[in-house]
Design an enzyme around this catalytic site. Sequence first.
Site, PDB file in Angstrom:
ATOM      1  N   GLY A 153       0.793  -1.227   0.000  1.00  0.00           N
ATOM      2  CA  GLY A 153       0.000   0.000   0.000  1.00  0.00           C
ATOM      3  C   GLY A 153       0.823   1.274   0.000  1.00  0.00           C
ATOM      4  O   GLY A 153       0.340   2.330   0.413  1.00  0.00           O
ATOM      5  N   HIS A 212      -5.642  -8.129  -9.132  1.00  0.00           N
ATOM      6  CA  HIS A 212      -6.838  -8.836  -9.603  1.00  0.00           C
ATOM      7  C   HIS A 212      -7.234  -8.198 -10.928  1.00  0.00           C
ATOM      8  O   HIS A 212      -7.250  -6.970 -11.043  1.00  0.00           O
ATOM      9  CB  HIS A 212      -7.970  -8.684  -8.579  1.00  0.00           C
ATOM     10  CG  HIS A 212      -9.291  -9.210  -9.040  1.00  0.00           C
ATOM     11  ND1 HIS A 212      -9.662 -10.523  -8.916  1.00  0.00           N
ATOM     12  CD2 HIS A 212     -10.329  -8.585  -9.664  1.00  0.00           C
ATOM     13  CE1 HIS A 212     -10.877 -10.683  -9.415  1.00  0.00           C
ATOM     14  NE2 HIS A 212     -11.305  -9.526  -9.875  1.00  0.00           N
ATOM     15  N   HIS A 260       0.840   0.869 -13.332  1.00  0.00           N
ATOM     16  CA  HIS A 260       1.613  -0.330 -13.699  1.00  0.00           C
ATOM     17  C   HIS A 260       3.097   0.027 -13.805  1.00  0.00           C
ATOM     18  O   HIS A 260       3.443   1.012 -14.464  1.00  0.00           O
ATOM     19  CB  HIS A 260       1.110  -0.911 -15.028  1.00  0.00           C
ATOM     20  CG  HIS A 260       1.786  -2.193 -15.387  1.00  0.00           C
ATOM     21  ND1 HIS A 260       1.679  -3.328 -14.616  1.00  0.00           N
ATOM     22  CD2 HIS A 260       2.612  -2.504 -16.412  1.00  0.00           C
ATOM     23  CE1 HIS A 260       2.403  -4.282 -15.157  1.00  0.00           C
ATOM     24  NE2 HIS A 260       2.982  -3.813 -16.253  1.00  0.00           N
TER      25      HIS A 260
HETATM   26  C1  GRF Z   1       3.704  -1.552  -7.223  1.00  0.00           C
HETATM   27  O1  GRF Z   1       4.843  -1.670  -8.074  1.00  0.00           O
HETATM   28  C2  GRF Z   1       2.479  -1.573  -8.083  1.00  0.00           C
HETATM   29  O2  GRF Z   1       2.600  -0.865  -9.289  1.00  0.00           O
HETATM   30  C3  GRF Z   1       2.361  -3.030  -8.327  1.00  0.00           C
HETATM   31  O3  GRF Z   1       2.493  -3.565  -7.005  1.00  0.00           O
HETATM   32  C4  GRF Z   1       3.542  -2.818  -6.377  1.00  0.00           C
HETATM   33  C5  GRF Z   1       3.146  -2.627  -4.930  1.00  0.00           C
HETATM   34  O4  GRF Z   1       2.647  -1.395  -4.700  1.00  0.00           O
HETATM   35  N1  GRF Z   1       1.122  -3.405  -8.947  1.00  0.00           N
HETATM   36  P1  GRF Z   1       2.136  -0.915  -3.244  1.00  0.00           P
HETATM   37  O5  GRF Z   1       3.344  -0.642  -2.383  1.00  0.00           O
HETATM   38  O6  GRF Z   1       1.284  -2.038  -2.677  1.00  0.00           O
HETATM   39  O7  GRF Z   1       1.358   0.329  -3.542  1.00  0.00           O
END
Ligand code: GRF
Length: 197
Positions: free
Chosen positions: A12, A96, A114
């Site tokens: 998060g 998901h 992404h």
């Molecule tokens: C990030 O690189 C996001 O783009 C990918 O998961 C990673 C985790 O992000 N889908 P976060 O720290 O949970 O926001």
Amino acid sequence: MINLAVLISGNGSNLQAILDAVDSGDLPGARVALVVSNRKDAYGMQRAFQHGAPVVYFPKLPYTNAGRPRADYDADLARIVQSFDVEWVVQAGWMHIFTDAFIRAFPNRIVNLHPALPGTFPGARGIADAFDAYRRGEIDHTGVMVHLVPDEAVDAGPVVAQEVVPILPDDTLESLETRIHAVEHRLLVSALRQLLG
Ligand code: GRF
């Protein structure tokens, strides 16, 4: 106020960037009205609790165990999100892939982050795949994009913002991830500011 729902599945840190931007006035007129996690252990839910944002934990496993299609899960989640008067749905580390059963509830109002450039390295291993391609000598940079999710295509909607991230000779996967996440946190907030006007 524009109500955002932020969907997470893990740490998060991108949710945190949005929450911090709301608190600091960098996302004027926006509010995180709901945080949804599909993972019980997602630290992002703690971040939401600390901010005081409503949190819904909504796993898909019960649907899978009951033999129900993912469209049922998606339709039910759409109704939950709509019940919070949400205008924009932000997929921030959301692991998901939605069917149209969710997407049609928020036409052109779903944003996805992404960690790769448009048309490259779709899916859950975007950073690792880029790092592998770098080590094969195929690329010398990767990047981050924020795009809309108008349909079921994965990591492929109209691009709202993108930024190149260099890969350095002494990079490890971890150092590249750290550099990419720092770009994500900034790019996501600026893309949302652009979309929310
Ligand atoms: C990030 O690189 C996001 O783009 C990918 O998961 C990673 C985790 O992000 N889908 P976060 O720290 O949970 O926001």
